[in-house]
Enzyme design. Structure first.
Site, PDB file in Angstrom:
ATOM      1  N   ASN A 185       0.872  -1.174   0.000  1.00 36.25           N
ATOM      2  CA  ASN A 185       0.000   0.000   0.000  1.00 36.25           C
ATOM      3  C   ASN A 185       0.910   1.226   0.000  1.00 36.25           C
ATOM      4  OD1 ASN A 185      -1.892   1.974   0.319  1.00 36.25           O
ATOM      5  ND2 ASN A 185      -2.418   1.470   2.445  1.00 36.25           N
TER       6      ASN A 185
ATOM      7  N   LYS B 275       0.181   4.210  -0.637  1.00 40.97           N
ATOM      8  CA  LYS B 275      -0.502   5.452  -0.212  1.00 40.97           C
ATOM      9  C   LYS B 275      -0.174   6.564  -1.211  1.00 40.97           C
ATOM     10  CE  LYS B 275      -0.367   3.652   4.435  1.00 40.97           C
ATOM     11  NZ  LYS B 275      -0.409   3.910   5.870  1.00 40.97           N
TER      12      LYS B 275
ATOM     13  N   HIS C  72      -9.746   1.896   3.990  1.00 40.40           N
ATOM     14  CA  HIS C  72      -8.533   2.114   4.779  1.00 40.40           C
ATOM     15  C   HIS C  72      -8.818   3.154   5.869  1.00 40.40           C
ATOM     16  CE1 HIS C  72      -4.518   3.311   5.946  1.00 40.40           C
ATOM     17  NE2 HIS C  72      -4.120   2.140   5.471  1.00 40.40           N
TER      18      HIS C  72
ATOM     19  N   GLU D 211      -7.249   5.584   6.928  1.00 38.04           N
ATOM     20  CA  GLU D 211      -6.977   6.979   6.548  1.00 38.04           C
ATOM     21  C   GLU D 211      -8.149   7.566   5.769  1.00 38.04           C
ATOM     22  OE1 GLU D 211      -3.153   6.190   4.801  1.00 38.04           O
ATOM     23  OE2 GLU D 211      -2.406   5.695   6.795  1.00 38.04           O
TER      24      GLU D 211
ATOM     25  N   GLU E  41      -6.457  -3.983  10.298  1.00 38.22           N
ATOM     26  CA  GLU E  41      -5.396  -3.016  10.595  1.00 38.22           C
ATOM     27  C   GLU E  41      -5.770  -2.196  11.828  1.00 38.22           C
ATOM     28  OE1 GLU E  41      -2.929  -2.075   6.833  1.00 38.22           O
ATOM     29  OE2 GLU E  41      -4.674  -0.780   6.795  1.00 38.22           O
TER      30      GLU E  41
ATOM     31  N   GLY F  86       1.712   2.779  10.774  1.00 38.87           N
ATOM     32  CA  GLY F  86       2.751   3.811  10.643  1.00 38.87           C
ATOM     33  C   GLY F  86       3.390   4.227  11.956  1.00 38.87           C
TER      34      GLY F  86
ATOM     35  N   SER G  42       2.529  -1.627  10.677  1.00 41.27           N
ATOM     36  CA  SER G  42       3.939  -1.745  11.039  1.00 41.27           C
ATOM     37  C   SER G  42       4.526  -3.141  10.792  1.00 41.27           C
ATOM     38  CB  SER G  42       4.164  -1.306  12.489  1.00 41.27           C
ATOM     39  OG  SER G  42       3.795   0.057  12.651  1.00 41.27           O
TER      40      SER G  42
HETATM   41  P1  PGA Z   1       2.305   0.669   7.764  1.00 40.75           P
HETATM   42  O1  PGA Z   1       0.892   0.944   7.031  1.00 40.75           O
HETATM   43  O2  PGA Z   1       2.798  -0.665   7.273  1.00 40.75           O
HETATM   44  O3  PGA Z   1       3.169   1.795   7.354  1.00 40.75           O
HETATM   45  O4  PGA Z   1       2.009   0.641   9.240  1.00 40.75           O
HETATM   46  C1  PGA Z   1      -0.032  -0.083   6.814  1.00 40.75           C
HETATM   47  C2  PGA Z   1      -1.247   0.460   6.129  1.00 40.75           C
HETATM   48  O5  PGA Z   1      -1.661   1.591   6.410  1.00 40.75           O
HETATM   49  O6  PGA Z   1      -1.843  -0.223   5.276  1.00 40.75           O
END
Ligand code: PGA
Length: 241
Positions: A9, A11, A88, A90, A158, A164, A203
Site C-alpha cells: 500500500n 498510499k 482504509h 486513513e 489493521e 505507521g 507496522s
Molecule cells: P504501515 O501501514 O505498514 O506503514 O504501518 C499499513 C497500512 O496503512 O496499510
C-alpha cells in the site's frame, strides 16, 4: 489451503522512478501472491512494467458522471486492476467514509469483477477501552448482511494504533482478532469464512513478518511504509514463503 498475500500500500507515495526500481528488483515468490496497491496514476506504468496483481487504493461510489476528481471501477478495470483497497482507516477518518458508502464502493467493484481488499480495525481509543470486538462488528456486519462478501474477498485487519507507528500488534493479539473475524463471517455466511483471506496490517516489517504469518488465521499482510523499499518488501515476501 489459502494462498498468502503480500499486498503493498504505497498510499500517496512513489513515482515512475520507484516503479522502475521495483521492476528491476523482480520481487516475488511462487508461494506468495503479491498485490500492488498504488496511486491510480501509476497503475498504467506498473502494468507496462509487468507488475502482477494491481490494486487501486480507492474507488468512486458512483458508476460514472459529474464527480470531478473521482475514478470509477470501470476505469480501474481498464487500467488493469484486479483488486482495490477500500475502507482504509486513513480514508475512514480523513474522508469520512463509513460502512454505507463503502457498501456502494464494494458494489461498483463487484460490477466490474474487481476484488475488494476491505480494511477494518479498532482505533487507539477503542483498543484502550477493550472495544475491539465492537469496532470489528460495526465495520464487518453491514457488509456481511448486505451479502457482498464472497470467497475471493480479501479483508485487511489493521489496528489504527499500529499503522505507521512502528508499534505492530503482537502475533498473539493479531491471531485472536483474525480468528474472531473469521468466526463472525462463519456465523453469517458459513463456509465462505474458510476461503476469505484475512491480512494483517500495521507496522509489518522484515523482522516481525515470520512470527505473524506463522499463525493459522493470518493469511498475509497489507504493508505501508516497508512496501516502499524494495529490499524490505522483498524480505517480507521471503519471510512468508
Ligand atoms: P504501515 O501501514 O505498514 O506503514 O504501518 C499499513 C497500512 O496503512 O496499510
Amino acid at each position: 489451503m489459502r494462498k498468502s498475500i503480500a499486498a503493498a500500500n504505497w498510499k500517496m507515495n512513489g513515482d515512475l522512478g520507484l516503479i522502475k526500481t521495483f521492476a528491476e528488483a523482480k520481487l516475488g515468490n511462487p508461494k506468495v501472491q503479491t498485490i500492488w496497491g498504488l496511486p491510480a496514476i501509476l497503475l498504467p506504468a506498473a502494468k507496462a512494467a509487468g507488475f502482477a496483481d494491481l490494486a487501486a487504493e480507492d474507488v468512486s461510489a458512483y458508476e460514472k458522471g459529474a464527480y470531478t476528481g473521482e475514478i470509477s471501477a470501470a476505469m480501474l478495470k481498464e487500467a488493469g486492476c484486479t483488486y482495490c483497497i477500500i475502507g482504509h482507516s486513513e480514508r475512514r477518518t480523513m474522508h469520512g467514509e463509513d460502512e454505507q458508502i463503502l457498501q456502494e464502493k464494494w458494489k461498483q467493484l463487484k460490477a466490474q469483477g474487481i476484488i475488494p481488499v476491505y480494511c477494518l480495525g479498532e482505533s487507539e481509543q477503542e483498543y484502550e477501552n477493550a472495544q475491539t470486538q465492537a469496532a470489528i462488528e460495526r465495520q464487518l456486519l453491514p457488509i456481511l448482511e448486505a451479502g457482498l462478501i464472497d470467497e475471493q474477498t480479501v479483508l485487511a485487519y489493521e489496528p489504527v494504533w499500529a499503522i505507521g507507528t512502528g508499534k505492530a500488534a503482537t502475533a498473539e493479539y493479531a491471531q485472536a482478532v483474525h480468528a474472531q473475524i473469521r468466526k463472525i463471517i462463519f456465523e453469517k455466511c458459513g463456509n465462505i469464512a474458510e476461503k476469505v483471506r484475512i491480512l494483517y496490517g500495521g507496522s509489518v516489517k522484515p523482522d516481525n513478518a515470520a512470527e505473524l504469518i506463522a499463525n493459522p488465521d493470518i493469511d498475509g499482510f497489507l504493508v505501508g511504509g516497508a512496501s516502499l523499499q524494495a529490499d524490505a518488501f522483498g524480505k517480507i515476501i521471503e519471510a512468508m514463503a
